[in-house]
Design a protein around this motif. Structure first.
Motif, PDB file in Angstrom:
ATOM      1  N   VAL A   2       0.850  -1.187   0.000  1.00 45.25           N
ATOM      2  CA  VAL A   2       0.000   0.000   0.000  1.00 45.25           C
ATOM      3  C   VAL A   2       0.881   1.230   0.000  1.00 45.25           C
ATOM      4  O   VAL A   2       1.798   1.348   0.817  1.00 45.25           O
ATOM      5  CB  VAL A   2      -0.923  -0.006   1.224  1.00 45.25           C
ATOM      6  N   GLN A   3       0.634   2.141  -0.917  1.00 43.83           N
ATOM      7  CA  GLN A   3       1.427   3.352  -0.987  1.00 43.83           C
ATOM      8  C   GLN A   3       0.644   4.586  -0.592  1.00 43.83           C
ATOM      9  O   GLN A   3       1.224   5.550  -0.099  1.00 43.83           O
ATOM     10  CB  GLN A   3       1.990   3.494  -2.401  1.00 43.83           C
ATOM     11  N   LEU A   4      -0.652   4.596  -0.853  1.00 41.18           N
ATOM     12  CA  LEU A   4      -1.536   5.663  -0.440  1.00 41.18           C
ATOM     13  C   LEU A   4      -2.754   5.021   0.202  1.00 41.18           C
ATOM     14  O   LEU A   4      -3.188   3.950  -0.220  1.00 41.18           O
ATOM     15  CB  LEU A   4      -1.972   6.512  -1.638  1.00 41.18           C
ATOM     16  N   ARG A  27       6.060   7.716   2.875  1.00 41.91           N
ATOM     17  CA  ARG A  27       6.670   8.683   1.969  1.00 41.91           C
ATOM     18  C   ARG A  27       6.072  10.059   2.223  1.00 41.91           C
ATOM     19  O   ARG A  27       5.028  10.187   2.841  1.00 41.91           O
ATOM     20  CB  ARG A  27       6.484   8.273   0.512  1.00 41.91           C
ATOM     21  N   ILE A  28       6.770  11.069   1.738  1.00 47.07           N
ATOM     22  CA  ILE A  28       6.290  12.444   1.863  1.00 47.07           C
ATOM     23  C   ILE A  28       5.821  12.909   0.490  1.00 47.07           C
ATOM     24  O   ILE A  28       6.548  12.780  -0.499  1.00 47.07           O
ATOM     25  CB  ILE A  28       7.417  13.358   2.397  1.00 47.07           C
ATOM     26  N   ILE A  29       4.619  13.447   0.441  1.00 49.14           N
ATOM     27  CA  ILE A  29       4.010  13.760  -0.849  1.00 49.14           C
ATOM     28  C   ILE A  29       3.977  15.250  -1.153  1.00 49.14           C
ATOM     29  O   ILE A  29       3.307  15.659  -2.091  1.00 49.14           O
ATOM     30  CB  ILE A  29       2.590  13.177  -0.944  1.00 49.14           C
ATOM     31  N   ASN A  74       0.291  20.061   3.419  1.00 50.37           N
ATOM     32  CA  ASN A  74       1.614  19.428   3.388  1.00 50.37           C
ATOM     33  C   ASN A  74       2.152  19.179   4.794  1.00 50.37           C
ATOM     34  O   ASN A  74       2.911  18.240   5.007  1.00 50.37           O
ATOM     35  CB  ASN A  74       2.584  20.280   2.581  1.00 50.37           C
ATOM     36  N   ALA A  75       1.763  20.011   5.747  1.00 53.67           N
ATOM     37  CA  ALA A  75       2.207  19.789   7.128  1.00 53.67           C
ATOM     38  C   ALA A  75       1.666  18.467   7.663  1.00 53.67           C
ATOM     39  O   ALA A  75       2.321  17.799   8.472  1.00 53.67           O
ATOM     40  CB  ALA A  75       1.767  20.938   8.007  1.00 53.67           C
ATOM     41  N   LYS A  76       0.471  18.090   7.205  1.00 57.62           N
ATOM     42  CA  LYS A  76      -0.132  16.819   7.624  1.00 57.62           C
ATOM     43  C   LYS A  76       0.102  15.715   6.595  1.00 57.62           C
ATOM     44  O   LYS A  76      -0.364  14.598   6.785  1.00 57.62           O
ATOM     45  CB  LYS A  76      -1.631  17.000   7.860  1.00 57.62           C
ATOM     46  N   ASN A  77       0.787  16.080   5.498  1.00 57.36           N
ATOM     47  CA  ASN A  77       1.095  15.079   4.472  1.00 57.36           C
ATOM     48  C   ASN A  77      -0.176  14.405   3.974  1.00 57.36           C
ATOM     49  O   ASN A  77      -0.225  13.182   3.795  1.00 57.36           O
ATOM     50  CB  ASN A  77       2.079  14.038   5.021  1.00 57.36           C
ATOM     51  N   THR A  78      -1.214  15.206   3.741  1.00 53.19           N
ATOM     52  CA  THR A  78      -2.543  14.678   3.413  1.00 53.19           C
ATOM     53  C   THR A  78      -3.172  15.509   2.302  1.00 53.19           C
ATOM     54  O   THR A  78      -2.976  16.721   2.237  1.00 53.19           O
ATOM     55  CB  THR A  78      -3.445  14.692   4.655  1.00 53.19           C
ATOM     56  N   VAL A  79      -3.930  14.824   1.459  1.00 54.72           N
ATOM     57  CA  VAL A  79      -4.708  15.463   0.403  1.00 54.72           C
ATOM     58  C   VAL A  79      -6.182  15.175   0.684  1.00 54.72           C
ATOM     59  O   VAL A  79      -6.519  14.078   1.154  1.00 54.72           O
ATOM     60  CB  VAL A  79      -4.303  14.932  -0.976  1.00 54.72           C
ATOM     61  N   TYR A  80      -7.035  16.137   0.384  1.00 51.15           N
ATOM     62  CA  TYR A  80      -8.456  16.008   0.682  1.00 51.15           C
ATOM     63  C   TYR A  80      -9.288  16.189  -0.585  1.00 51.15           C
ATOM     64  O   TYR A  80      -8.873  16.848  -1.540  1.00 51.15           O
ATOM     65  CB  TYR A  80      -8.880  17.070   1.692  1.00 51.15           C
ATOM     66  N   LEU A  81     -10.479  15.621  -0.552  1.00 50.46           N
ATOM     67  CA  LEU A  81     -11.489  15.891  -1.567  1.00 50.46           C
ATOM     68  C   LEU A  81     -12.791  16.169  -0.827  1.00 50.46           C
ATOM     69  O   LEU A  81     -13.397  15.260  -0.270  1.00 50.46           O
ATOM     70  CB  LEU A  81     -11.657  14.730  -2.539  1.00 50.46           C
ATOM     71  N   GLY A  98      -0.775   9.679  -6.895  1.00 45.62           N
ATOM     72  CA  GLY A  98       0.262  10.694  -6.781  1.00 45.62           C
ATOM     73  C   GLY A  98       1.356  10.505  -7.799  1.00 45.62           C
ATOM     74  O   GLY A  98       1.764   9.370  -8.086  1.00 45.62           O
ATOM     75  N   ASP A  99       1.820  11.610  -8.363  1.00 47.20           N
ATOM     76  CA  ASP A  99       2.899  11.605  -9.343  1.00 47.20           C
ATOM     77  C   ASP A  99       4.123  12.289  -8.750  1.00 47.20           C
ATOM     78  O   ASP A  99       4.113  13.502  -8.542  1.00 47.20           O
ATOM     79  CB  ASP A  99       2.490  12.355 -10.612  1.00 47.20           C
ATOM     80  N   PRO A 100       5.183  11.537  -8.492  1.00 51.83           N
ATOM     81  CA  PRO A 100       6.417  12.177  -8.026  1.00 51.83           C
ATOM     82  C   PRO A 100       7.083  12.930  -9.173  1.00 51.83           C
ATOM     83  O   PRO A 100       6.731  12.747 -10.340  1.00 51.83           O
ATOM     84  CB  PRO A 100       7.272  10.987  -7.576  1.00 51.83           C
ATOM     85  N   ARG A 101       8.059  13.771  -8.839  1.00 50.98           N
ATOM     86  CA  ARG A 101       8.784  14.511  -9.884  1.00 50.98           C
ATOM     87  C   ARG A 101       9.422  13.543 -10.882  1.00 50.98           C
ATOM     88  O   ARG A 101       9.413  13.772 -12.089  1.00 50.98           O
ATOM     89  CB  ARG A 101       9.864  15.385  -9.263  1.00 50.98           C
TER      90      ARG A 101
END
Length: 117
Positions: A2-4, A27-29, A74-81, A98-101
């Protein structure tokens, strides 16, 4: 592996709201472009929303524009919808990606959202 991990799915009546969260495993996103997709039964997976790495531009599918809002902490390393004015047609499994650089896209396992009429 599991990555996300997505949180916040559930059953809601039409017109209601839900907030989905997506957090990474190990990981840090903050430098990732992050997305939400969804897949309804018998249909292909479709794009819902994107929020880029800085400057945090957003984009939405026409079907959710004005009703859904993607954001990141980013402080919580979380994305919301944040999903409002939900419709039965929004019923689907929602996936975070998620797409890394430099590297391949990573995915979550999905969370079920069911909107009853």
């Amino acid at each position: 592996q599991v990555q996300l991990v997505e949180f916040g799915g559930g059953l809601v009546q039409a017109g209601g709201s839900l907030r989905l969260s997506c957090a990474p495993s190990g990981r840090i996103i903050s430098s990732y472009d992050m997305h939400w997709f969804r897949q309804a039964p018998g249909k292909e997976r479709e794009f819902v929303a994107t929020i880029t790495r800085s400057p945090y531009s957003t984009a939405y599918a026409d079907s959710v524009k004005g009703r859904f809002t993607i954001s990141r902490d980013n402080a919580k390393n979380t994305v919301y919808l944040q999903m409002t004015s939900l419709e039965p047609g929004d019923t689907a499994v929602y996936y975070c990606a998620g797409d890394p650089r430099n590297g391949l896209r990573i995915w979550g396992q999905g969370t079920q959202v069911t909107v009853s009429s």
